[in-house]
Scaffold this motif. Structure first.
Motif, mmCIF file in Angstrom:
data_model
loop_
_atom_site.group_PDB
_atom_site.id
_atom_site.type_symbol
_atom_site.label_atom_id
_atom_site.label_comp_id
_atom_site.label_asym_id
_atom_site.label_seq_id
_atom_site.Cartn_x
_atom_site.Cartn_y
_atom_site.Cartn_z
ATOM 1 N N ASP A 151 38.653 17.204 43.570
ATOM 2 C CA ASP A 151 38.078 18.266 44.405
ATOM 3 C C ASP A 151 37.333 17.693 45.598
ATOM 4 O OD1 ASP A 151 39.088 20.019 42.569
ATOM 5 O OD2 ASP A 151 37.197 20.316 41.501
ATOM 6 N N GLN A 180 38.061 18.454 49.574
ATOM 7 C CA GLN A 180 37.036 18.969 50.475
ATOM 8 C C GLN A 180 36.843 18.057 51.667
ATOM 9 O OE1 GLN A 180 35.749 22.001 49.981
ATOM 10 N NE2 GLN A 180 34.893 21.771 52.033
ATOM 11 N N SER A 230 36.570 26.027 50.712
ATOM 12 C CA SER A 230 35.850 25.291 49.672
ATOM 13 C C SER A 230 36.627 25.330 48.373
ATOM 14 C CB SER A 230 34.448 25.887 49.468
ATOM 15 O OG SER A 230 34.532 27.206 48.964
ATOM 16 N N ASN A 231 36.220 24.477 47.437
ATOM 17 C CA ASN A 231 36.921 24.391 46.162
ATOM 18 C C ASN A 231 36.823 25.704 45.386
ATOM 19 O OD1 ASN A 231 38.290 22.931 43.988
ATOM 20 N ND2 ASN A 231 36.342 23.022 42.920
ATOM 21 N N LYS A 232 35.669 26.345 45.407
ATOM 22 C CA LYS A 232 35.486 27.603 44.693
ATOM 23 C C LYS A 232 36.347 28.704 45.306
ATOM 24 C CE LYS A 232 31.971 30.925 43.209
ATOM 25 N NZ LYS A 232 30.522 31.271 43.238
ATOM 26 N N ARG A 233 36.372 28.770 46.644
ATOM 27 C CA ARG A 233 37.176 29.791 47.304
ATOM 28 C C ARG A 233 38.668 29.556 47.061
ATOM 29 N NH1 ARG A 233 34.519 32.953 51.114
ATOM 30 N NH2 ARG A 233 32.359 32.341 51.524
ATOM 31 N N ARG A 234 39.088 28.281 47.059
ATOM 32 C CA ARG A 234 40.495 27.981 46.808
ATOM 33 C C ARG A 234 40.892 28.402 45.403
ATOM 34 N NH1 ARG A 234 39.342 23.431 49.971
ATOM 35 N NH2 ARG A 234 38.861 22.167 48.143
ATOM 36 N N LYS A 235 40.036 28.136 44.415
ATOM 37 C CA LYS A 235 40.348 28.532 43.042
ATOM 38 C C LYS A 235 40.460 30.050 42.927
ATOM 39 C CE LYS A 235 38.419 24.532 40.623
ATOM 40 N NZ LYS A 235 37.397 24.059 39.644
ATOM 41 N N THR A 236 39.558 30.763 43.608
ATOM 42 C CA THR A 236 39.619 32.232 43.592
ATOM 43 C C THR A 236 40.914 32.723 44.231
ATOM 44 O OG1 THR A 236 37.201 32.335 43.727
ATOM 45 C CG2 THR A 236 38.430 34.332 44.278
#
Length: 437
Positions: free
Chosen positions: A211, A215, A253-259
């Protein structure tokens, strides 16, 4: 003149429009599903867009596309080795590479071109004959290179200029295919946005890029030279990578990509069960996996393919006594027999002090009715459960694999709802295979 796509039902008015359709809609090419030539009369396939561009520029530079009076034939071209029976998607370079492997073993190889009876077991003699007699020709024998469509196999050969000595797989970055004058910008941006998100997903799941590295790529992708600020700003407005990874956007971001991955791609989340304090098992819900897999209608088409059995020969699992006597499997209705594998693997040094401490037990499954040519492919073998071997021995198979066993019982008695055929299908465990490494 109408140009029809060999991979779907789309048709275009020009060759450039069809080529652009290939790039937008069929970008996930591979060795298993290569890109076919745009021309109906050509059976060549390619593993990259650059190779296809070079082929079009060199082989079909002055060729006008001709259509059959009864309609064009679409399908995938395959190479079948007359010596060992190997069958794979056709590529001229791969075909001759395979034939030369037989020559290296001093096997007698017959020339694959039509109306040629030459045969030899000498590697250099075969190459000399090909260069001298068949330079630039693609007129192969029908039993060696064939085209198979959705209903029945159809054999065909390419009608190309025999005087052109340039092989179709040679790449040259100096050639290009002209683009159409008008481009749907909205559709293009949406497809590029989807491809970029797919790139990030593959980096993390296939290439195992961390991750932090992903990023770093996002943070440092934009140009920073002050002299070119105005030019950079103008380019960035139309740069899909920059606009899709800008701060606050879906892929920033990593969180947005996962979502975004969970919302856009068919994701089945892992479920972790606690057997005892400190002992866990990870399970991938098999019923959800089947539902997601069958959203691709081509899977159901492959499963429905039937191959006639020969009396006295064991051709597949359907010829076995257990399969034929099973009420569910032998019924005329569509069922989903599954094959499960249990594999113990050591992830630490087997000769070190950690031997057997970190050993893992993994359970995989696949559809038993898939054609044999797909059954050894990694993309059709699905992970079902993962557990440490010491935890498995301590808690027992019945307890550790209870989520999997419950789903298998539900699949056998209640079935699973498939949205594509709009019916519930029943499945049954057909076979367990135990492997130990």
């Amino acid at each position: 003149m109408e140009w029809k796509c060999k991979l779907c039902a789309v048709s275009s008015d020009t060759r450039a429009q069809l080529f652009r359709h290939y790039r937008l809609k069929h970008s996930h090419y591979s060795r298993v599903k290569p890109l076919p030539c745009l021309y109906d009369s050509c059976i060549c396939t390619f593993q990259s867009f650059n190779a296809l561009k070079i082929h079009l520029s060199r082989i079909h530079k002055d060729t006008q596309r001709t259509l059959d009076s009864e309609g064009s034939k679409t399908g995938s071209s395959f190479f079948t080795c007359p010596l060992c029976g190997l069958k794979e998607p056709f590529s001229e370079s791969n075909m001759f590479c395979h034939l030369r492997s037989h020559l290296k073993n001093h096997e007698n190889v017959t020339c694959p071109f039509k109306n040629c009876t030459y045969h030899t077991n000498v590697y250099s003699s075969f190459n000399a004959h090909k260069s001298r007699k068949h330079s630039g020709s693609l007129d192969f024998c029908d039993h060696i290179v064939s085209i198979e469509n959705d209903s029945s196999p159809v054999t065909s050969t390419a009608d190309l200029n025999a005087d052109d000595p340039v092989p179709c797989w040679i790449a040259d970055t100096s050639t290009s295919v002209p683009e159409a004058e008008s481009v749907n910008i909205g559709e293009l941006r949406a497809q590029l946005h989807h491809n970029l998100s797919s790139l990030f997903l593959k980096m993390q799941t296939v290439l195992h890029v961390s991750d932090m590295v992903c990023q770093e790529i996002v943070d440092h992708v934009s140009p920073t030279e002050a002299v070119l600020n105005d030019l950079v700003n103008a380019v960035n407005d139309t740069n899909i990578f920059v606009s899709a990874t800008a701060k606050g956007v879906d892929l920033s971001s990593n969180k947005r990509r996962k979502t975004y991955f969970e919302k856009t791609f068919p994701v089945v989340k892992l479920v972790q069960y606690v057997l005892e304090p400190g002992r866990t098992v990870v399970y991938v819900p098999i019923l959800q996996m089947i539902q997601e897999i069958f959203k691709h209608t081509d899977i159901l088409d492959r499963i429905k393919e039937t191959k006639a059995s020969q009396e006295g020969h064991y051709m597949s699992h359907k010829d076995g006594k257990y399969f034929q006597e099973n009420t569910l499997l032998s019924s005329s209705e569509l069922s989903l027999p599954l094959i499960l594998y249990i594999d113990d693997l050591e992830i630490a040094n087997p000769l070190g002090t950690s031997c057997k401490i970190h050993k893992l037990c993994s359970v995989y499954w696949m559809f038993a009715d898939l054609p044999s040519k797909y059954q050894s492919a990694l993309h059709v073998i699905q992970l079902a459960a993962l557990c440490k071997v010491p935890d498995l021995h301590s808690c027992g198979y019945q307890r550790a694999l209870s989520p999997l066993l419950q789903d298998l019982c539900c699949l056998e008695h209640d079935g699973v709802f498939l949205s594509s055929p709009l019916v519930s299908q029943f499945g049954v465990l057909f076979q367990w295979l135990w492997l130990t490494i």
